[in-house]
Design a protein around this motif. Structure first.
Motif, short mmCIF file in Angstrom:
data_model
loop_
_atom_site.label_atom_id
_atom_site.label_comp_id
_atom_site.label_asym_id
_atom_site.label_seq_id
_atom_site.Cartn_x
_atom_site.Cartn_y
_atom_site.Cartn_z
N GLY A 34 0.83 -1.20 0.00
CA GLY A 34 0.00 0.00 0.00
C GLY A 34 0.86 1.25 0.00
N SER A 35 0.28 2.36 -0.42
CA SER A 35 1.04 3.61 -0.45
C SER A 35 0.92 4.34 0.88
CB SER A 35 0.52 4.50 -1.58
OG SER A 35 -0.83 4.84 -1.38
N TRP A 36 1.81 5.31 1.08
CA TRP A 36 1.86 6.07 2.32
C TRP A 36 1.62 7.55 2.02
CZ3 TRP A 36 2.63 3.52 6.92
CH2 TRP A 36 3.13 2.22 6.84
N THR A 37 0.84 8.19 2.91
CA THR A 37 0.70 9.65 2.89
C THR A 37 1.49 10.18 4.08
OG1 THR A 37 -1.50 9.51 1.90
CG2 THR A 37 -0.91 11.58 2.98
N VAL A 60 0.39 7.72 7.06
CA VAL A 60 -0.86 6.97 7.05
C VAL A 60 -0.81 5.94 5.92
CG1 VAL A 60 -3.37 7.12 6.82
CG2 VAL A 60 -2.12 8.95 7.97
N TYR A 61 -1.10 4.69 6.25
CA TYR A 61 -1.09 3.61 5.28
C TYR A 61 -2.41 3.59 4.52
CZ TYR A 61 -0.17 -1.12 3.46
OH TYR A 61 0.06 -2.20 2.65
N SER A 62 -2.32 3.44 3.20
CA SER A 62 -3.50 3.63 2.36
C SER A 62 -4.54 2.52 2.47
CB SER A 62 -3.06 3.76 0.89
OG SER A 62 -2.43 2.58 0.47
N GLU A 63 -4.10 1.29 2.71
CA GLU A 63 -5.03 0.16 2.70
C GLU A 63 -5.61 -0.08 4.09
OE1 GLU A 63 -3.40 -3.30 0.93
OE2 GLU A 63 -2.76 -2.26 -0.89
N LYS A 64 -6.89 -0.45 4.13
CA LYS A 64 -7.55 -0.75 5.40
C LYS A 64 -7.06 -2.10 5.91
CE LYS A 64 -10.15 2.94 5.19
NZ LYS A 64 -9.94 4.08 6.09
N THR A 195 -7.55 2.08 9.94
CA THR A 195 -6.49 2.83 9.27
C THR A 195 -5.26 2.82 10.17
OG1 THR A 195 -8.06 4.29 8.15
CG2 THR A 195 -5.81 5.08 8.37
N THR A 197 -1.67 4.40 11.24
CA THR A 197 -0.82 5.57 11.19
C THR A 197 0.48 5.26 11.95
OG1 THR A 197 -2.71 7.06 11.14
CG2 THR A 197 -0.59 8.02 11.75
#
Length: 250
Positions: A34-37, A60-64, A195, A197
């Motif tokens: 998953g991508s990161w913000t 924050v990791y994009s995938e639930k 989510t 973080t």
């Protein structure tokens, strides 16, 4: 003969796959795809690095992630301040932390706070990590940890793990193979969609951590596996959960 051997190996492979759930293996490890913000930092692949004068990072990791089905994460600490002066000083220890938070959209969740530091033991400085576990109930996180323990792996030289498993109707939280007792109010929480973080703060140099894998993994916590704090008595509740009391205490 070759055809018969091919069929035999095929049947054995199918039998092994069907047997995996019986062996307690419910999910396969997967890379952190998953991508990161990232705020106030950077993500180079799965390596998260804090930036700026305060060296704070929130990623924050994009995938639930489904904690009801179990989740395991492995990570390497690449850079971090280890200051022997902070031991026992809560305010100073909070200036150098690594935090994994899992929160549902209803604002219920679980957090693991890792505090790496150095410990003066005689003439030797040992690396040490304290892992504290907090629960967030309806948007309010505990002021004090529900449970905490030390891990004896080397901060930089070893790969660290965290895991959250839902077994016997309760959530069990693990850090570096040390498993904390369950928190009863969380038994009925729905954490099937959370989510994650990752937060970091390092007071002297930029913190950096490599999230090596994020895996869906469901395993049963066996009786006694998580009780490493001394002699205890298990009490099985009607809802299938387990509580305990230390038999050394009145």
């Amino acid at each position: 003969m070759k055809k018969r051997l091919g069929k035999l190996f095929g049947l054995l492979a199918i039998s092994l796959v069907l047997a995996l759930p019986q062996l307690g293996i419910y999910g396969a490890a997967a890379e952190a795809t998953g991508s990161w913000t990232v705020t106030n930092g950077s993500a180079s692949g799965s390596v998260l690095t804090a930036e700026g004068t305060e060296n704070d990072l929130s990623a924050v990791y994009s995938e639930k992630l489904n904690l009801n089905d179990g989740i395991s994460i492995s990570y390497d600490i690449k850079e971090f301040t280890l200051n022997e002066e902070v031991q026992g000083n809560a305010a100073e220890m909070d200036k150098q932390i690594l935090k994994f938070s899992f929160l549902s959209k209803e604002n219920y969740g679980i957090s693991l706070v890792v505090r790496p530091y150095r410990l003066q033991w005689g003439a030797k400085l040992n690396q040490r990590m304290m892992v504290a576990i907090y629960y967030t109930n309806n948007g309010v996180e505990m002021e004090d940890p529900m449970w905490y323990f030390d891990t004896y792996l080397e901060v930089f030289d070893d790969t660290h793990t965290i895991s959250i498993q839902h077994s016997y109707g309760s959530f069990y939280v693990e850090g570096d193979n040390r498993i904390a007792p369950p928190y009863r109010p969380a038994c009925n929480w729905d954490l099937s969609e959370t989510t994650m973080t990752v937060s970091m703060h390092s007071c002297l140099k930029a913190a950096s951590v490599d999230i090596k894998s994020i895996a869906a993994e469901k395993k049963n916590i066996t009786e006694g596996e998580w009780l490493d704090m001394g002699p205890s008595e298990h009490i099985y509740q009607p809802d299938g959960s387990i509580t305990y009391k230390n038999i050394d205490e009145p």
